[in-house]
Each structure stands twice: as structure tokens, then as C-alpha cells.
Motif scaffolding. Structure first.
Motif, PDB file in Angstrom:
ATOM      1  N   ASN A 108      44.801  58.869  45.772  1.00  0.00           N
ATOM      2  CA  ASN A 108      44.163  57.724  45.115  1.00  0.00           C
ATOM      3  C   ASN A 108      42.915  57.233  45.828  1.00  0.00           C
ATOM      4  O   ASN A 108      42.102  56.529  45.224  1.00  0.00           O
ATOM      5  N   GLU A 109      42.745  57.571  47.106  1.00  0.00           N
ATOM      6  CA  GLU A 109      41.626  56.998  47.854  1.00  0.00           C
ATOM      7  C   GLU A 109      40.285  57.663  47.559  1.00  0.00           C
ATOM      8  O   GLU A 109      39.219  57.106  47.868  1.00  0.00           O
ATOM      9  N   CYS A 111      36.951  58.726  45.867  1.00  0.00           N
ATOM     10  CA  CYS A 111      36.057  58.116  44.886  1.00  0.00           C
ATOM     11  C   CYS A 111      34.791  58.962  44.746  1.00  0.00           C
ATOM     12  O   CYS A 111      34.533  59.858  45.571  1.00  0.00           O
ATOM     13  N   GLU A 130      43.175  52.653  48.292  1.00  0.00           N
ATOM     14  CA  GLU A 130      43.625  52.105  47.010  1.00  0.00           C
ATOM     15  C   GLU A 130      43.784  50.595  47.120  1.00  0.00           C
ATOM     16  O   GLU A 130      44.313  50.077  48.104  1.00  0.00           O
ATOM     17  N   ARG A 140      36.755  55.787  40.907  1.00  0.00           N
ATOM     18  CA  ARG A 140      37.840  56.604  41.465  1.00  0.00           C
ATOM     19  C   ARG A 140      37.749  58.027  40.896  1.00  0.00           C
ATOM     20  O   ARG A 140      37.423  58.214  39.713  1.00  0.00           O
TER      21      ARG A 140
END
Length: 466
Positions: A108-109, A111, A130, A140
Motif C-alpha cells: 500500500n505504501e 505511490c 498508508e 497510490r
């Protein structure tokens, strides 16, 4: 046969390590009868290929010809060939970008910068934990993937350099790609898995060991903070151990790099950092280099006062990656005692220096496809390395930045040399042996790698000569 290989290997290594000339060493590596059969067969495969291809297009656009070449039987031969050491490639360009994007999309981190205000190159990967708010122009990666069915192709195009990028300036685009992929290539959560993937692919291509050019700066955490250099070195060591389970002889060394964009004070700081690293990792570090575009950044002579007094590790300097006779970095590199020369494309402008390089057995790290993609060589058949080989210079074949050029780790560059320079199997074998004999390995390590090569070479020759 194994005993015979061992004896030949030891004779070769002993001759070289006792100061015999390259000619003396290679007198013990002339093609044997079975190798001559294999050479004749390989030459016929090449001749058949040239009947089907327009060589004028091939030599002018080798990178673009690779998809077609990879379908041909000659590619399978070169893929299987044992290839010794990969001496010239960069840490920011060995990891598979497609694999990296697949792994990053699971986190999720990660981008992506998609803004248009020129703060960063479009498509730059970032890492923001996140829950943290995102700066303007940043989304993201998972959102980008959701909104673009061809998201991977879009990004891979941004992470690959080819002749279509000439309009924006090749070196500008080249450096932008490094910026776009830096976090992707050095993110702690996925780094080790990417290394294992890269090392395994190298070993599958016949690479026995790697000398990786890198500044060893460290890994990024989920908020793009640098972790310790020790965490980076542990990742390299863990990945190497994992690959050695399947490929016990595969090895990894580092050529520590500053940049031609550094000031002398910054270079001195880099060398002090290297001193600190070497307290723990001295056996893994084999040389020092300065990287960066040679025609626009500081000349090597700018750093001469610092480098002339540096003796902890051998200099293995980028020098002569230029098509200009006005670029004299190669003169400075030789004067400083560089044991290897990265590229040395413009060496032919300096005839007396050519003789000095040859007499001193200074090895040239040749990167054929890189030189053409970056615009230094228009026609691969006219690459200066062809002349250097015929003149008796010492060369090895390397890939430079394969992930950025969309090439293999080393097979594509060997094939470019064989097809474009009308080499025979004896010349190819010599190029491979050069990569071992003129590596930064210890005498014992060279002997061991030579033995591994001879054993694998015998299997390769027997298969090819059938």
C-alpha cells in the motif's frame, strides 16, 4: 576429462598470475579439435541467420532487432554459453522492473508521481506510508493500477530507454529513468526478492560472478527514509546465500562509486564512507569508480588531486564513454593507474595511449548495446571494440544498464559482438576468460572461477558440436 580441465585451468591461472603476457596465457587456450567443430557449426548458424535478416538494419538498430533474434537458434546457443564474470553493470539497473512493479502493487505504501509541474519526472515511484496524506500530483500505485488496465505497460515504457527517446535528449531521459525507479529498486520490503530474481537470471545466463557498481547508500523504508548501509549489505548477503543453494559458485563483489557530479570534498567524504564500510565488508569490495555523463560533468582531471593519493582499492574508472577527441578522461584514467577502463570508446583518438593501454594490460569493459542506445555508436559493426580486439587489446563484454535498455543480463551483448564484429569462437572464449583474469577477484577466487568455467565450457562445446 575433469583432471585435464583442472590441469589446463591451473596452467592458465599460474601463467597469468606470474606475470606472463596475455599471448602466453592464451597459447594455452587455443581451440581444441572439438571446439573447432563447434566453431564451424556456430559460424554456419550465423551465416544462415544473415540470409534471413537485413544486416544493415540489424547493425544500425540492434536493440530493436532483439525480439526477432531471441526466436532464433543462435540465441539459444548464446544463452547456454558460460560467460564468466559480469564486470560492468550498475546497481540501479539490474533489477527486473516488471517484477518490481508486480511486487510493489501488493504494497500500500507505493505511490506514483503523475503531476506535470516538472518537480519530478512523470512516473516516478515514491513510498509514503498508508494513511499519510499525499502531495499534489501523487496517487497510490494501486489506484493507478485500478484506473489503467495497461498500467504496467505504461510504466515500463517510462522505465526503458530506446532510440525513440532522442527527441528529449538521451542522457536526460536516461537519468530521469534512474530517478523514476530509484525507490522501486531500493525499497526494503521488496529488495531482497528482486535481488534473488536478478542473481538467478544471471546464473541461468551463464554469469558466474558479478562486480556491481553502486554507491551502497542504503535502502528506503515505507516513508523514503534511508535505512543503514548494513541493512543493504545484509540484503545482498542474504540474497547471495539463497542463490548459492542452487548455484554454489555464483559470487558478488562491489565496485564502489562516487560521481562526476561530486565536488572534491564530497568525493573525499565518499571515500571515508568506503573506509568505514571496508572495516566489515573489505572482502566484498574490489574497486572504486566515478560515474556520470563524461561530456557534460566534471572531467576526471578535476579529481586527480584526490584520486592520485588513493590506494586502498584499485581504480576501475569510467573513461572514454564519449565520441569526442576533446574528451581526455581516458588519458587521466591511465595516468591515475586505473586497472580497467569503463567503455574506452574514444581510445582510438589517442594512438600512443592505445599502445600504453595494451602494454600495461589495462582491460576495457565494453558495453556494446549501451553504447549504441546512448548514441555513441551508430553502426554496431563499426564499434571501436572491433578494432581493439583485432589490435590485441584486452576486452570483456558487459551490459551496463540492462533493465533500462530492456536487454538480457549479458547474452544480448555477447550476441551483438559475435554477429556485428565477425568474431569466431576463439575470440568469444578469450573475452570470457578476460572477464575472470582481469576481475577484482583474489588469485584463489580466479583459479576457482576458471575451473568452473572450463567445466561448463566443455559441456557447452560437447552440446554445440553434436
Amino acid at each position: 576429462m575433469r583432471k585435464y580441465i583442472y590441469i589446463i585451468t591451473m596452467v592458465t591461472c599460474i601463467l597469468f598470475l606470474n606475470g606472463c603476457s596475455v599471448t602466453d596465457v592464451y597459447e594455452n587456450n587455443k581451440l581444441n579439435p572439438l571446439e573447432r567443430v563447434a566453431d564451424k557449426k556456430l559460424n554456419q548458424i550465423r551465416a544462415n541467420l544473415f540470409k534471413r535478416l537485413d544486416t544493415a538494419i540489424l547493425f544500425k538498430q540492434f536493440q530493436k532487432s532483439l525480439p526477432q533474434l531471441r526466436k532464433d537458434s543462435i540465441y539459444r546457443v548464446f544463452y547456454r554459453m558460460p560467460k564468466g564474470g559480469l564486470l560492468h553493470t550498475h546497481g540501479g539497473a539490474i533489477l527486473d522492473n516488471e517484477k518490481a512493479l508486480e511486487l510493489a502493487s501488493e504494497h500500500n505504501e507505493f505511490c506514483l508521481y503523475v503531476g506535470n509541474d516538472a518537480l519530478l519526472p512523470y512516473g516516478t515511484l515514491l513510498s509514503i506510508a498508508e494513511g499519510e496524506s499525499l502531495p499534489q500530483g501523487v496517487v497510490r500505485l494501486k489506484e493507478f493500477e485500478k484506473n489503467n488496465s495497461n498500467w504496467k505497460e505504461l510504466l515500463l515504457d517510462l522505465y526503458t530507454l530506446d532510440s525513440n527517446d532522442k527527441a528529449s535528449g538521451l542522457w536526460t531521459e536516461f537519468e530521469d529513468i534512474f530517478l523514476r525507479t530509484e525507490v522501486l529498486n531500493y525499497s526494503a520490503p521488496i529488495f531482497k526478492e528482486l535481488l534473488v530474481n536478478a542473481f538467478t537470471k544471471m546464473a541461468n545466463e551463464g554469469v558466474q560472478f558479478l562486480e556491481l557498481r553502486t554507491s551502497l547508500d542504503g535502502l528506503y523504508d515505507e516513508n523514503m527514509n534511508f535505512l543503514s548501509k548494513d541493512s543493504l549489505m545484509r540484503s545482498y548477503a542474504d540474497a547471495l546465500r539463497q542463490v548459492k543453494v542452487r548455484y554454489p559458485s555464483f559470487d558478488l563483489k562491489f565496485v564502489y562509486c562516487g560521481g562526476k557530479y561530486n565536488t572534491n570534498e564530497e568525493l573525499e567524504y565518499c571515500l571515508r564512507q568506503l573506509d568505514t564500510l571496508s572495516e566489515t565488508y573489505s572482502k566484498s569490495i574490489v574497486g572504486v569508480d566515478l560515474i556520470g555523463e563524461e561530456d557534460s560533468l566534471n572531467p576526471l582531471s578535476y579529481y586527480e588531486s584526490v584520486l592520485s593519493g588513493y590506494h586502498k582499492y584499485p581504480l576501475m574508472l569510467h573513461a572514454g564513454e564519449s565520441a569526442s577527441s576533446k574528451n581526455t578522461n581516458i588519458e587521466t584514467a591511465v595516468r591515475l593507474g586505473s586497472v580497467r577502463l569503463g567503455h574506452a570508446l574514444n581510445l582510438y583518438f589517442f594512438p600512443s595511449l592505445e599502445e600504453e593501454v595494451k602494454a600495461k594490460h589495462i582491460a576495457i569493459e565494453c558495453c556494446p548495446i549501451s553504447n549504441q542506445v546512448l548514441g555513441y555508436v551508430d553502426n554496431m559493426s563499426q564499434h571501436p571494440a572491433n578494432k581493439y580486439i583485432k589490435d590485441g587489446q584486452i576486452l570483456s563484454i558487459n551490459s551496463d544498464d540492462n533493465a533500462i535498455f530492456g536487454t538480457s543480463y549479458i547474452t544480448d551483448d555477447f550476441l551483438a559482438a559475435y554477429l556485428s564484429w565477425n568474431l569466431d569462437l576463439s575470440s568469444i572464449k578469450q573475452l570470457i576468460l578476460n572477464s575472470i583474469l582481469y576481475s577484482g577477484l583474489t588469485s584463489k577466487e580466479k583459479s576457482e572461477q576458471l575451473q568452473v568455467f572450463e567445466e561448463n565450457w566443455e559441456i557447452f562445446i560437447r552440446t554445440l558440436a553434436k
